[in-house]
Write a protein that holds these residues in place. Structure first.
Motif, PDB file in Angstrom:
ATOM      1  N   ALA A 189      77.778 -79.529 -93.359  1.00  0.00           N
ATOM      2  CA  ALA A 189      78.667 -78.433 -92.956  1.00  0.00           C
ATOM      3  C   ALA A 189      78.642 -77.321 -93.996  1.00  0.00           C
ATOM      4  O   ALA A 189      78.565 -76.134 -93.657  1.00  0.00           O
ATOM      5  CB  ALA A 189      80.091 -78.960 -92.772  1.00  0.00           C
ATOM      6  N   ARG A 190      78.676 -77.696 -95.281  1.00  0.00           N
ATOM      7  CA  ARG A 190      78.600 -76.690 -96.341  1.00  0.00           C
ATOM      8  C   ARG A 190      77.230 -76.024 -96.359  1.00  0.00           C
ATOM      9  O   ARG A 190      77.122 -74.811 -96.544  1.00  0.00           O
ATOM     10  CB  ARG A 190      78.898 -77.342 -97.686  1.00  0.00           C
ATOM     11  N   GLN A 191      76.171 -76.825 -96.158  1.00  0.00           N
ATOM     12  CA  GLN A 191      74.824 -76.266 -96.159  1.00  0.00           C
ATOM     13  C   GLN A 191      74.619 -75.307 -94.987  1.00  0.00           C
ATOM     14  O   GLN A 191      73.964 -74.272 -95.135  1.00  0.00           O
ATOM     15  CB  GLN A 191      73.800 -77.398 -96.099  1.00  0.00           C
ATOM     16  N   ALA A 192      75.183 -75.643 -93.828  1.00  0.00           N
ATOM     17  CA  ALA A 192      75.030 -74.786 -92.646  1.00  0.00           C
ATOM     18  C   ALA A 192      75.750 -73.455 -92.838  1.00  0.00           C
ATOM     19  O   ALA A 192      75.264 -72.405 -92.389  1.00  0.00           O
ATOM     20  CB  ALA A 192      75.563 -75.506 -91.409  1.00  0.00           C
ATOM     21  N   GLU A 193      76.906 -73.483 -93.503  1.00  0.00           N
ATOM     22  CA  GLU A 193      77.627 -72.236 -93.766  1.00  0.00           C
ATOM     23  C   GLU A 193      76.809 -71.321 -94.674  1.00  0.00           C
ATOM     24  O   GLU A 193      76.718 -70.118 -94.448  1.00  0.00           O
ATOM     25  CB  GLU A 193      78.983 -72.548 -94.403  1.00  0.00           C
TER      26      GLU A 193
END
Length: 432
Positions: free
Chosen positions: A166-170
Protein backbone atom coordinates in the motif's frame (compact mmCIF):
# COMPACT_ATOMS: atom_id res chain seq x y z
CA UNK A 1 -34.10 5.32 -34.95
CA UNK A 2 -32.28 6.96 -32.04
CA UNK A 3 -35.29 9.16 -31.24
CA UNK A 4 -37.56 6.11 -30.87
CA UNK A 5 -35.33 4.38 -28.32
CA UNK A 6 -35.42 4.73 -24.55
CA UNK A 7 -32.69 7.13 -23.29
CA UNK A 8 -30.07 6.05 -25.82
CA UNK A 9 -28.32 9.39 -25.38
CA UNK A 10 -27.91 8.65 -21.66
CA UNK A 11 -26.31 5.32 -22.52
CA UNK A 12 -23.95 6.97 -24.99
CA UNK A 13 -22.95 9.59 -22.43
CA UNK A 14 -22.16 6.90 -19.84
CA UNK A 15 -20.10 4.89 -22.34
CA UNK A 16 -18.16 7.98 -23.45
CA UNK A 17 -17.44 9.01 -19.87
CA UNK A 18 -16.16 5.56 -18.88
CA UNK A 19 -14.21 4.59 -21.99
CA UNK A 20 -10.69 5.81 -22.58
CA UNK A 21 -8.25 5.35 -25.42
CA UNK A 22 -5.50 2.83 -24.58
CA UNK A 23 -1.87 3.89 -24.46
CA UNK A 24 -0.29 2.38 -27.56
CA UNK A 25 3.39 1.64 -28.01
CA UNK A 26 3.91 3.46 -31.32
CA UNK A 27 7.71 3.32 -31.30
CA UNK A 28 9.37 0.57 -33.39
CA UNK A 29 10.35 -2.15 -30.91
CA UNK A 30 10.83 -5.57 -32.53
CA UNK A 31 12.69 -6.79 -29.41
CA UNK A 32 9.39 -6.64 -27.44
CA UNK A 33 7.14 -8.16 -30.10
CA UNK A 34 4.34 -10.37 -28.72
CA UNK A 35 1.56 -11.63 -30.97
CA UNK A 36 -1.48 -13.59 -29.72
CA UNK A 37 -2.47 -16.18 -32.36
CA UNK A 38 -6.15 -17.16 -32.50
CA UNK A 39 -6.15 -19.08 -35.79
CA UNK A 40 -3.62 -20.86 -37.99
CA UNK A 41 -4.16 -22.21 -41.53
CA UNK A 42 -2.11 -23.02 -44.68
CA UNK A 43 -2.37 -21.28 -48.07
CA UNK A 44 -1.08 -23.30 -50.99
CA UNK A 45 1.88 -21.66 -52.66
CA UNK A 46 2.23 -19.02 -49.94
CA UNK A 47 2.92 -20.72 -46.61
CA UNK A 48 1.14 -20.76 -43.26
CA UNK A 49 -0.89 -17.77 -42.06
CA UNK A 50 -1.24 -16.87 -38.38
CA UNK A 51 -4.05 -14.47 -37.55
CA UNK A 52 -4.29 -12.62 -34.25
CA UNK A 53 -3.52 -9.43 -32.36
CA UNK A 54 -0.23 -7.66 -31.71
CA UNK A 55 -0.01 -7.25 -27.93
CA UNK A 56 3.20 -5.27 -27.83
CA UNK A 57 6.21 -4.20 -29.85
CA UNK A 58 6.32 -4.26 -33.63
CA UNK A 59 7.23 -6.56 -36.53
CA UNK A 60 8.22 -6.25 -40.18
CA UNK A 61 8.77 -8.70 -43.03
CA UNK A 62 12.04 -10.69 -42.68
CA UNK A 63 12.00 -10.31 -38.86
CA UNK A 64 12.80 -13.50 -36.97
CA UNK A 65 10.06 -14.66 -34.57
CA UNK A 66 9.85 -17.54 -32.13
CA UNK A 67 7.16 -20.12 -31.34
CA UNK A 68 7.96 -20.68 -27.63
CA UNK A 69 5.79 -23.76 -27.09
CA UNK A 70 7.32 -25.44 -30.15
CA UNK A 71 10.90 -24.27 -29.51
CA UNK A 72 11.30 -23.17 -33.13
CA UNK A 73 11.98 -19.92 -34.98
CA UNK A 74 10.73 -18.70 -38.35
CA UNK A 75 11.25 -15.64 -40.51
CA UNK A 76 8.22 -13.47 -41.37
CA UNK A 77 7.47 -13.80 -45.08
CA UNK A 78 4.70 -11.21 -45.24
CA UNK A 79 2.13 -9.18 -43.28
CA UNK A 80 -1.50 -8.33 -43.99
CA UNK A 81 -4.07 -6.12 -42.30
CA UNK A 82 -7.66 -6.31 -43.51
CA UNK A 83 -6.57 -8.13 -46.71
CA UNK A 84 -3.99 -5.48 -47.55
CA UNK A 85 -0.24 -5.91 -47.41
CA UNK A 86 1.44 -4.12 -44.53
CA UNK A 87 5.04 -3.08 -44.01
CA UNK A 88 4.78 -3.07 -40.20
CA UNK A 89 2.38 -4.08 -37.45
CA UNK A 90 2.42 -2.70 -33.92
CA UNK A 91 0.59 -2.90 -30.61
CA UNK A 92 -3.19 -3.19 -31.02
CA UNK A 93 -3.19 -4.19 -34.70
CA UNK A 94 -5.25 -7.13 -35.95
CA UNK A 95 -3.11 -8.79 -38.59
CA UNK A 96 -2.08 -11.92 -40.42
CA UNK A 97 1.51 -13.17 -40.40
CA UNK A 98 2.72 -15.44 -43.16
CA UNK A 99 5.62 -17.82 -42.52
CA UNK A 100 7.01 -20.64 -44.63
CA UNK A 101 7.87 -24.26 -43.80
CA UNK A 102 5.53 -24.40 -40.81
CA UNK A 103 2.92 -27.09 -40.22
CA UNK A 104 -0.41 -25.39 -39.41
CA UNK A 105 -1.55 -28.49 -37.50
CA UNK A 106 1.05 -27.84 -34.81
CA UNK A 107 -0.66 -24.70 -33.58
CA UNK A 108 -4.19 -23.39 -33.27
CA UNK A 109 -3.87 -20.82 -30.50
CA UNK A 110 -0.77 -19.53 -28.81
CA UNK A 111 1.97 -16.93 -28.82
CA UNK A 112 4.50 -15.75 -31.37
CA UNK A 113 7.18 -13.47 -29.95
CA UNK A 114 10.61 -11.96 -30.37
CA UNK A 115 13.22 -14.69 -29.76
CA UNK A 116 14.03 -15.29 -26.10
CA UNK A 117 11.33 -13.03 -24.64
CA UNK A 118 8.78 -15.70 -23.65
CA UNK A 119 10.09 -18.41 -21.34
CA UNK A 120 8.68 -21.43 -19.60
CA UNK A 121 8.00 -20.51 -15.97
CA UNK A 122 7.00 -22.70 -13.03
CA UNK A 123 6.10 -19.87 -10.70
CA UNK A 124 5.88 -16.11 -10.44
CA UNK A 125 5.40 -13.26 -8.01
CA UNK A 126 2.50 -11.01 -8.96
CA UNK A 127 0.76 -7.90 -7.70
CA UNK A 128 -2.91 -8.89 -7.35
CA UNK A 129 -6.26 -7.40 -6.43
CA UNK A 130 -9.36 -9.33 -5.38
CA UNK A 131 -12.49 -9.07 -7.51
CA UNK A 132 -14.96 -7.32 -5.20
CA UNK A 133 -17.88 -9.43 -6.46
CA UNK A 134 -16.15 -12.65 -5.34
CA UNK A 135 -17.79 -13.58 -2.03
CA UNK A 136 -15.37 -16.23 -0.82
CA UNK A 137 -12.11 -15.69 1.02
CA UNK A 138 -8.68 -15.92 -0.59
CA UNK A 139 -6.67 -18.24 1.63
CA UNK A 140 -2.93 -18.70 1.27
CA UNK A 141 -2.04 -22.18 0.09
CA UNK A 142 -5.34 -22.63 -1.75
CA UNK A 143 -5.48 -23.75 -5.39
CA UNK A 144 -6.96 -21.53 -8.09
CA UNK A 145 -7.41 -21.75 -11.84
CA UNK A 146 -4.93 -19.27 -13.32
CA UNK A 147 -5.60 -17.97 -16.84
CA UNK A 148 -2.83 -16.25 -18.78
CA UNK A 149 -3.27 -15.69 -22.48
CA UNK A 150 -4.98 -18.74 -23.99
CA UNK A 151 -3.78 -21.03 -21.18
CA UNK A 152 -5.58 -21.97 -17.96
CA UNK A 153 -3.78 -24.13 -15.40
CA UNK A 154 -4.07 -24.91 -11.70
CA UNK A 155 -1.73 -23.12 -9.30
CA UNK A 156 -1.13 -22.77 -5.57
CA UNK A 157 -1.32 -19.13 -4.46
CA UNK A 158 0.06 -17.45 -1.33
CA UNK A 159 -0.88 -13.87 -0.39
CA UNK A 160 1.12 -11.36 1.67
CA UNK A 161 2.37 -7.77 1.87
CA UNK A 162 -0.88 -5.75 2.09
CA UNK A 163 0.62 -3.10 4.37
CA UNK A 164 3.94 -2.79 2.57
CA UNK A 165 2.52 -2.71 -0.96
CA UNK A 166 0.00 0.00 0.00
CA UNK A 167 2.85 2.39 0.83
CA UNK A 168 4.75 1.37 -2.31
CA UNK A 169 1.67 1.90 -4.50
CA UNK A 170 1.15 5.40 -3.10
CA UNK A 171 4.75 6.33 -3.93
CA UNK A 172 4.38 4.78 -7.40
CA UNK A 173 1.17 6.73 -8.08
CA UNK A 174 2.78 10.02 -7.05
CA UNK A 175 5.80 9.35 -9.27
CA UNK A 176 3.56 8.31 -12.19
CA UNK A 177 1.46 11.46 -11.92
CA UNK A 178 4.61 13.58 -11.88
CA UNK A 179 5.91 11.73 -14.95
CA UNK A 180 2.65 12.33 -16.84
CA UNK A 181 2.81 16.04 -16.01
CA UNK A 182 6.40 16.30 -17.23
CA UNK A 183 6.47 13.86 -20.15
CA UNK A 184 2.86 13.14 -21.09
CA UNK A 185 1.24 9.71 -21.24
CA UNK A 186 3.68 6.81 -21.22
CA UNK A 187 3.57 4.13 -23.90
CA UNK A 188 2.12 0.70 -23.18
CA UNK A 189 4.40 -2.27 -22.54
CA UNK A 190 4.20 -6.00 -23.02
CA UNK A 191 1.05 -7.52 -21.59
CA UNK A 192 -0.09 -11.02 -22.49
CA UNK A 193 -3.78 -11.79 -22.18
CA UNK A 194 -5.08 -8.25 -21.81
CA UNK A 195 -4.09 -4.93 -20.32
CA UNK A 196 -3.12 -5.06 -16.66
CA UNK A 197 -3.16 -1.26 -16.73
CA UNK A 198 -6.89 -1.21 -17.42
CA UNK A 199 -7.33 -3.72 -14.59
CA UNK A 200 -5.95 -1.11 -12.19
CA UNK A 201 -2.74 -3.01 -11.45
CA UNK A 202 0.30 -0.73 -11.09
CA UNK A 203 3.75 -1.55 -12.44
CA UNK A 204 5.61 -2.25 -9.21
CA UNK A 205 9.00 -3.81 -8.61
CA UNK A 206 9.41 -6.58 -6.08
CA UNK A 207 12.28 -6.09 -3.62
CA UNK A 208 13.71 -9.39 -2.38
CA UNK A 209 15.41 -7.55 0.52
CA UNK A 210 12.19 -6.02 1.89
CA UNK A 211 10.68 -7.37 5.12
CA UNK A 212 7.02 -8.40 5.09
CA UNK A 213 4.72 -9.01 8.05
CA UNK A 214 3.26 -12.52 7.89
CA UNK A 215 -0.33 -12.91 6.66
CA UNK A 216 -2.48 -16.04 6.75
CA UNK A 217 -4.69 -14.96 3.85
CA UNK A 218 -5.83 -12.05 1.67
CA UNK A 219 -6.99 -9.05 3.73
CA UNK A 220 -10.24 -7.55 2.48
CA UNK A 221 -9.50 -4.40 4.48
CA UNK A 222 -6.23 -2.73 5.35
CA UNK A 223 -5.26 -2.85 9.03
CA UNK A 224 -4.40 0.65 10.24
CA UNK A 225 -2.19 -0.71 13.01
CA UNK A 226 -1.07 -3.97 14.55
CA UNK A 227 0.38 -4.10 18.04
CA UNK A 228 3.10 -6.47 19.16
CA UNK A 229 0.64 -8.79 20.80
CA UNK A 230 -0.73 -9.73 17.39
CA UNK A 231 -3.98 -7.79 17.83
CA UNK A 232 -5.01 -5.68 14.88
CA UNK A 233 -7.73 -3.16 14.14
CA UNK A 234 -9.10 -3.28 10.62
CA UNK A 235 -10.58 -0.33 8.84
CA UNK A 236 -12.61 -0.89 5.68
CA UNK A 237 -11.36 0.43 2.40
CA UNK A 238 -12.32 4.06 1.95
CA UNK A 239 -15.81 4.87 0.74
CA UNK A 240 -14.38 6.91 -2.09
CA UNK A 241 -13.02 3.68 -3.66
CA UNK A 242 -14.65 0.29 -3.95
CA UNK A 243 -11.38 -1.36 -4.95
CA UNK A 244 -9.92 -4.11 -2.80
CA UNK A 245 -6.38 -3.60 -1.44
CA UNK A 246 -3.38 -4.72 -3.45
CA UNK A 247 -1.35 -7.74 -2.32
CA UNK A 248 1.73 -9.60 -3.37
CA UNK A 249 1.03 -13.18 -4.41
CA UNK A 250 3.28 -16.16 -5.00
CA UNK A 251 1.84 -18.26 -7.83
CA UNK A 252 3.23 -21.78 -8.17
CA UNK A 253 1.92 -23.40 -11.37
CA UNK A 254 1.18 -27.12 -11.19
CA UNK A 255 1.92 -27.20 -14.93
CA UNK A 256 4.61 -24.81 -16.27
CA UNK A 257 3.38 -22.15 -18.69
CA UNK A 258 4.92 -19.95 -21.38
CA UNK A 259 4.35 -16.26 -20.74
CA UNK A 260 6.34 -13.03 -20.41
CA UNK A 261 6.59 -10.97 -17.28
CA UNK A 262 4.15 -8.04 -17.00
CA UNK A 263 1.33 -10.29 -18.25
CA UNK A 264 -2.20 -10.05 -16.92
CA UNK A 265 -3.39 -13.17 -15.07
CA UNK A 266 -6.86 -14.07 -13.84
CA UNK A 267 -7.40 -16.28 -10.79
CA UNK A 268 -10.75 -18.05 -10.56
CA UNK A 269 -12.59 -20.93 -8.93
CA UNK A 270 -13.98 -22.72 -11.96
CA UNK A 271 -14.70 -25.80 -9.86
CA UNK A 272 -17.46 -24.02 -7.93
CA UNK A 273 -21.15 -24.63 -8.62
CA UNK A 274 -22.01 -23.50 -12.15
CA UNK A 275 -25.66 -22.77 -11.42
CA UNK A 276 -24.93 -20.81 -8.24
CA UNK A 277 -25.60 -17.10 -8.43
CA UNK A 278 -22.02 -16.18 -7.55
CA UNK A 279 -18.94 -14.70 -9.23
CA UNK A 280 -16.25 -17.31 -9.91
CA UNK A 281 -13.51 -14.82 -10.81
CA UNK A 282 -11.44 -14.38 -7.64
CA UNK A 283 -8.61 -11.96 -8.46
CA UNK A 284 -6.61 -10.32 -11.24
CA UNK A 285 -2.87 -9.84 -11.23
CA UNK A 286 0.22 -8.64 -13.05
CA UNK A 287 3.26 -10.91 -13.20
CA UNK A 288 6.27 -9.06 -11.80
CA UNK A 289 9.05 -11.55 -11.09
CA UNK A 290 9.87 -15.17 -11.89
CA UNK A 291 9.82 -17.51 -8.91
CA UNK A 292 11.42 -20.92 -8.46
CA UNK A 293 10.33 -22.79 -5.33
CA UNK A 294 13.67 -24.60 -5.03
CA UNK A 295 15.96 -21.59 -5.19
CA UNK A 296 13.79 -18.62 -4.19
CA UNK A 297 11.75 -19.87 -1.22
CA UNK A 298 14.47 -18.93 1.28
CA UNK A 299 14.82 -15.44 -0.21
CA UNK A 300 11.37 -14.24 0.88
CA UNK A 301 11.68 -12.25 4.12
CA UNK A 302 8.43 -12.92 5.97
CA UNK A 303 8.42 -12.37 9.72
CA UNK A 304 6.08 -12.71 12.69
CA UNK A 305 5.94 -10.26 15.59
CA UNK A 306 6.55 -11.75 19.02
CA UNK A 307 6.14 -10.28 22.50
CA UNK A 308 7.06 -11.47 25.99
CA UNK A 309 5.93 -9.61 29.12
CA UNK A 310 7.81 -9.44 32.41
CA UNK A 311 7.37 -7.45 35.62
CA UNK A 312 9.52 -4.97 37.52
CA UNK A 313 10.37 -6.61 40.83
CA UNK A 314 13.00 -4.21 42.15
CA UNK A 315 14.23 -0.68 41.48
CA UNK A 316 17.78 0.58 41.38
CA UNK A 317 19.00 3.75 43.09
CA UNK A 318 17.08 6.95 42.33
CA UNK A 319 18.69 9.74 40.29
CA UNK A 320 17.65 13.29 39.51
CA UNK A 321 17.96 13.69 35.75
CA UNK A 322 19.93 16.74 34.81
CA UNK A 323 17.95 18.00 31.79
CA UNK A 324 14.42 17.90 33.27
CA UNK A 325 14.90 17.33 37.02
CA UNK A 326 12.76 14.15 37.11
CA UNK A 327 13.51 11.34 39.53
CA UNK A 328 14.41 8.31 37.42
CA UNK A 329 16.09 4.90 37.70
CA UNK A 330 18.93 3.91 35.43
CA UNK A 331 18.78 0.31 36.57
CA UNK A 332 15.79 -1.92 37.31
CA UNK A 333 15.34 -5.64 37.94
CA UNK A 334 12.67 -7.78 36.30
CA UNK A 335 11.08 -11.17 36.64
CA UNK A 336 8.46 -13.44 35.00
CA UNK A 337 10.14 -13.14 31.59
CA UNK A 338 12.41 -16.19 31.66
CA UNK A 339 12.44 -19.55 33.37
CA UNK A 340 15.09 -20.18 35.99
CA UNK A 341 16.84 -22.72 33.77
CA UNK A 342 17.01 -20.30 30.79
CA UNK A 343 20.48 -19.52 29.47
CA UNK A 344 20.53 -15.72 29.67
CA UNK A 345 23.57 -15.36 27.43
CA UNK A 346 21.47 -15.31 24.23
CA UNK A 347 19.26 -12.51 25.61
CA UNK A 348 21.98 -10.15 26.88
CA UNK A 349 21.90 -6.91 24.86
CA UNK A 350 18.26 -7.24 23.73
CA UNK A 351 15.99 -4.22 24.03
CA UNK A 352 13.36 -3.93 26.76
CA UNK A 353 10.51 -1.39 26.63
CA UNK A 354 8.13 0.09 29.21
CA UNK A 355 4.56 1.33 28.85
CA UNK A 356 5.91 4.89 28.67
CA UNK A 357 8.20 4.00 25.74
CA UNK A 358 11.47 4.00 27.71
CA UNK A 359 14.03 1.67 26.13
CA UNK A 360 16.72 -0.25 27.95
CA UNK A 361 18.92 -3.31 27.45
CA UNK A 362 19.24 -6.59 29.31
CA UNK A 363 22.63 -6.57 31.07
CA UNK A 364 22.73 -9.91 32.87
CA UNK A 365 20.81 -12.39 34.96
CA UNK A 366 20.09 -11.55 38.60
CA UNK A 367 20.20 -14.47 40.95
CA UNK A 368 19.20 -18.00 39.95
CA UNK A 369 15.40 -17.71 39.79
CA UNK A 370 15.12 -16.25 36.25
CA UNK A 371 15.37 -12.59 37.27
CA UNK A 372 17.32 -10.15 35.09
CA UNK A 373 18.95 -6.74 35.27
CA UNK A 374 18.01 -3.96 32.80
CA UNK A 375 19.93 -0.74 32.15
CA UNK A 376 18.11 2.40 30.89
CA UNK A 377 20.67 4.94 29.55
CA UNK A 378 18.08 7.73 29.46
CA UNK A 379 16.41 6.70 32.72
CA UNK A 380 12.88 5.46 33.41
CA UNK A 381 10.07 6.28 35.82
CA UNK A 382 8.70 2.74 36.15
CA UNK A 383 7.52 1.45 39.50
CA UNK A 384 7.55 -1.98 41.05
CA UNK A 385 4.86 -4.16 39.45
CA UNK A 386 4.93 -2.31 36.10
CA UNK A 387 5.26 -4.47 32.94
CA UNK A 388 8.43 -4.83 30.90
CA UNK A 389 8.15 -5.83 27.22
CA UNK A 390 10.58 -7.88 25.14
CA UNK A 391 9.48 -7.35 21.53
CA UNK A 392 11.16 -9.00 18.58
CA UNK A 393 10.70 -10.53 15.14
CA UNK A 394 11.21 -14.08 13.90
CA UNK A 395 11.66 -14.83 10.20
CA UNK A 396 9.86 -17.82 8.72
CA UNK A 397 12.79 -18.95 6.57
CA UNK A 398 15.51 -18.44 9.18
CA UNK A 399 16.92 -21.89 10.10
CA UNK A 400 18.48 -20.47 13.29
CA UNK A 401 15.16 -18.91 14.45
CA UNK A 402 17.17 -15.92 15.62
CA UNK A 403 15.63 -13.04 17.59
CA UNK A 404 15.76 -9.76 15.66
CA UNK A 405 14.87 -6.25 16.82
CA UNK A 406 14.63 -2.99 14.88
CA UNK A 407 14.86 -0.45 17.70
CA UNK A 408 17.92 1.26 19.16
CA UNK A 409 19.09 2.44 22.56
CA UNK A 410 18.44 6.16 23.18
CA UNK A 411 21.22 8.58 23.99
CA UNK A 412 22.32 8.71 27.61
CA UNK A 413 20.77 11.38 29.86
CA UNK A 414 22.87 11.73 32.96
CA UNK A 415 21.71 12.65 36.45
CA UNK A 416 22.90 12.96 40.01
CA UNK A 417 22.20 10.35 42.62
CA UNK A 418 19.54 11.18 45.21
CA UNK A 419 20.75 10.15 48.65
CA UNK A 420 18.07 8.95 51.05
CA UNK A 421 17.41 11.30 53.99
CA UNK A 422 19.70 10.63 56.97
CA UNK A 423 18.08 9.04 59.95
CA UNK A 424 17.96 11.21 63.09
CA UNK A 425 20.00 9.97 66.02
CA UNK A 426 18.08 9.34 69.18
CA UNK A 427 19.19 11.75 71.95
CA UNK A 428 19.81 10.81 75.65
CA UNK A 429 16.72 11.09 77.80
CA UNK A 430 18.62 12.87 80.57
CA UNK A 431 19.89 15.54 78.24
CA UNK A 432 23.50 14.65 79.01
Amino acid sequence: VISSTNNIHGLLNVLQSQMRAPNRDTQPSPERFHFAVDHCFPIKGQGTVLTGTCLSGSARPNDLVEFPTLATQKKIKGLQMFRRKANVIQQGDRAGICVSNFDAKLMERGIVAAPGTVRLIRGAIAVVRKVRFFKGGLNSGAKFHISVGHTTVMATVTFWGAREIARQAEEHLAAQQQSVVENGESHGKSSLGGSADLAGLPRLRFDWDQDFLHQDNYLDSLPDDTDWGGRSSHQPVGKQSEEMPLHWARIEFLTPVYCPMDSLVIGSRLDSEVNANACRLAFSGRLVERYDAKSDNGRLRSYTKKEKVGTVCRLGDPYKRGDDGKIVRYEVFGTDLFKKETNMTQFVGLLIETDAGDVGTIQSSFGTSGKFRVSFPAGTEVREGDPLYLRFKRYANDPRKAIRQDGSVPAARTGSRVDPPAKKKKGNRGGK
